[in-house]
Design a protein around this motif. Structure first.
Motif, mmCIF file in Angstrom:
data_model
loop_
_atom_site.group_PDB
_atom_site.id
_atom_site.type_symbol
_atom_site.label_atom_id
_atom_site.label_comp_id
_atom_site.label_asym_id
_atom_site.label_seq_id
_atom_site.Cartn_x
_atom_site.Cartn_y
_atom_site.Cartn_z
ATOM 1 N N ASN A 79 37.672 23.802 36.502
ATOM 2 C CA ASN A 79 38.431 23.871 35.030
ATOM 3 C C ASN A 79 39.776 24.427 35.230
ATOM 4 O O ASN A 79 40.848 23.812 34.800
ATOM 5 C CB ASN A 79 37.637 24.539 33.903
ATOM 6 C CG ASN A 79 38.162 24.136 32.782
ATOM 7 O OD1 ASN A 79 37.981 22.968 32.222
ATOM 8 N ND2 ASN A 79 38.567 25.192 31.959
ATOM 9 N N ALA A 80 39.693 25.912 35.736
ATOM 10 C CA ALA A 80 40.949 26.446 35.680
ATOM 11 C C ALA A 80 42.214 25.659 36.637
ATOM 12 O O ALA A 80 43.342 25.647 36.474
ATOM 13 C CB ALA A 80 40.723 27.729 36.395
ATOM 14 N N ARG A 104 36.987 37.399 37.125
ATOM 15 C CA ARG A 104 38.007 36.796 36.392
ATOM 16 C C ARG A 104 38.595 35.792 37.106
ATOM 17 O O ARG A 104 38.921 35.841 38.472
ATOM 18 C CB ARG A 104 39.109 37.896 35.929
ATOM 19 C CG ARG A 104 38.565 38.964 35.079
ATOM 20 C CD ARG A 104 39.693 40.137 34.864
ATOM 21 N NE ARG A 104 39.116 40.812 33.546
ATOM 22 C CZ ARG A 104 39.434 40.617 32.415
ATOM 23 N NH1 ARG A 104 40.166 39.582 32.192
ATOM 24 N NH2 ARG A 104 38.944 41.428 31.502
ATOM 25 N N VAL A 105 38.587 34.754 36.336
ATOM 26 C CA VAL A 105 39.379 33.290 36.913
ATOM 27 C C VAL A 105 40.672 33.291 36.020
ATOM 28 O O VAL A 105 40.307 32.796 34.644
ATOM 29 C CB VAL A 105 38.450 32.241 36.596
ATOM 30 C CG1 VAL A 105 39.241 30.941 37.325
ATOM 31 C CG2 VAL A 105 36.924 32.674 37.740
ATOM 32 N N VAL A 106 41.639 33.610 36.648
ATOM 33 C CA VAL A 106 42.932 33.511 35.736
ATOM 34 C C VAL A 106 44.062 32.388 35.940
ATOM 35 O O VAL A 106 44.291 31.973 37.520
ATOM 36 C CB VAL A 106 43.875 34.752 36.339
ATOM 37 C CG1 VAL A 106 45.212 34.789 35.539
ATOM 38 C CG2 VAL A 106 43.064 36.062 35.871
ATOM 39 N N ASP A 107 44.453 31.763 35.208
ATOM 40 C CA ASP A 107 45.268 30.578 35.373
ATOM 41 C C ASP A 107 46.539 30.595 34.433
ATOM 42 O O ASP A 107 46.415 31.327 33.745
ATOM 43 C CB ASP A 107 44.587 29.215 35.158
ATOM 44 C CG ASP A 107 44.623 28.824 33.698
ATOM 45 O OD1 ASP A 107 45.597 28.595 32.644
ATOM 46 O OD2 ASP A 107 43.195 28.335 33.255
ATOM 47 N N ARG A 108 47.636 29.752 34.912
ATOM 48 C CA ARG A 108 48.876 30.169 34.159
ATOM 49 C C ARG A 108 49.021 28.459 33.520
ATOM 50 O O ARG A 108 50.203 28.216 33.263
ATOM 51 C CB ARG A 108 50.248 30.417 35.190
ATOM 52 C CG ARG A 108 49.892 31.744 35.919
ATOM 53 C CD ARG A 108 50.209 32.673 34.755
ATOM 54 N NE ARG A 108 50.156 34.122 35.651
ATOM 55 C CZ ARG A 108 50.400 35.019 34.578
ATOM 56 N NH1 ARG A 108 50.466 35.079 33.237
ATOM 57 N NH2 ARG A 108 50.249 36.101 35.144
ATOM 58 N N GLY A 109 48.053 28.068 33.141
ATOM 59 C CA GLY A 109 48.107 26.740 32.296
ATOM 60 C C GLY A 109 48.703 26.859 30.952
ATOM 61 O O GLY A 109 49.090 27.924 30.695
ATOM 62 N N PRO A 110 48.454 25.910 30.200
ATOM 63 C CA PRO A 110 48.934 25.961 28.829
ATOM 64 C C PRO A 110 48.162 26.848 27.940
ATOM 65 O O PRO A 110 48.604 27.379 26.872
ATOM 66 C CB PRO A 110 48.847 24.528 28.052
ATOM 67 C CG PRO A 110 47.698 24.108 28.826
ATOM 68 C CD PRO A 110 47.850 24.637 30.455
ATOM 69 N N GLY A 111 47.141 27.584 28.340
ATOM 70 C CA GLY A 111 46.011 28.344 27.580
ATOM 71 C C GLY A 111 45.545 27.578 26.261
ATOM 72 O O GLY A 111 45.649 26.648 26.042
ATOM 73 N N VAL A 112 44.777 28.486 25.527
ATOM 74 C CA VAL A 112 44.111 27.959 24.447
ATOM 75 C C VAL A 112 44.352 28.861 23.324
ATOM 76 O O VAL A 112 44.021 30.229 23.444
ATOM 77 C CB VAL A 112 42.443 27.597 24.876
ATOM 78 C CG1 VAL A 112 41.693 27.322 23.622
ATOM 79 C CG2 VAL A 112 42.300 26.823 25.958
ATOM 80 N N PRO A 113 44.508 28.278 22.153
ATOM 81 C CA PRO A 113 44.691 29.156 20.702
ATOM 82 C C PRO A 113 43.209 30.024 20.349
ATOM 83 O O PRO A 113 42.222 29.526 20.897
ATOM 84 C CB PRO A 113 44.968 28.444 19.650
ATOM 85 C CG PRO A 113 44.989 26.926 20.203
ATOM 86 C CD PRO A 113 44.795 27.052 21.766
#
Length: 189
Positions: A79-80, A104-113
């Protein structure tokens, strides 16, 4: 054809897993394992270079079902990767915090509010403009269900600087931290 077959196999697997979770027929086989034994296998479904792994050898073992953990981590990382910007690898790291271990799975995508963070874990939910091939919205629901079946949690947090961080919290095994195999002979002698 091969890519389509792989996507279909993944979809059917998630549908079956969600069915097992909803009917209460997931019976985890809990045992102590090292995260570095499972997490690299979970990354097999993502393209090379799309994820960076940082699992310290000194991390305590965790009490989990190896198969459920592998599927949960695979769904989270896949998903990330789908939401991460091109050329920006997802970071997968782990640390010990008292009686817990956090992956921790960290992405630099658009994020989620914040208002949508719980909703992304509901079956058949996708947030916003999902990228092409993003699936039908089962991966995170299955991952959270498996985490909870093993006595853990899965939550979404903002990534500082932008993006989304998925935090999988697992129970640390009681007793001593794991010792790398090449050091175990030295420790016992």
């Amino acid at each position: 054809i091969e890519d389509g077959a792989d996507r279909l196999e993944h979809l059917v697997g998630n549908l079956l897993d969600m069915s097992r979770l909803q009917t209460g027929t997931v019976n985890p086989l809990i045992r102590e394992i090292d995260l570095d034994e499972v997490v690299p296998m979970a990354l097999g479904g993502v393209p090379d270079g799309s994820a960076e792994l940082d699992i310290p050898e000194t991390l305590p073992m965790v009490t989990v079902d190896k198969g459920l953990l592998e599927r949960a981590v695979a769904n989270i990382v896949e998903n990330a990767v789908k939401y991460a910007p091109e050329g920006e690898p997802v970071k997968v790291s782990a640390s010990a915090l008292g009686e817990r271990v956090e992956l921790r799975v960290v992405d630099r995508g658009p994020g989620v509010p914040d208002t949508a963070k719980d909703r992304i874990f509901a079956p058949f939910q996708r947030y916003g403009d999902a990228p092409r091939g993003a699936g039908v919205g089962l991966g995170l629901a299955v991952a959270r269900g498996f985490a909870e079946a093993m006595g853990g949690t899965l939550a979404a947090e903002d990534t500082p600087g932008g993006g989304l961080t998925m935090v999988l919290t697992l129970r640390a095994a009681s007793g001593r931290p794991s010792v790398p195999a090449d050091l175990s002979a030295q420790v016992t002698s």
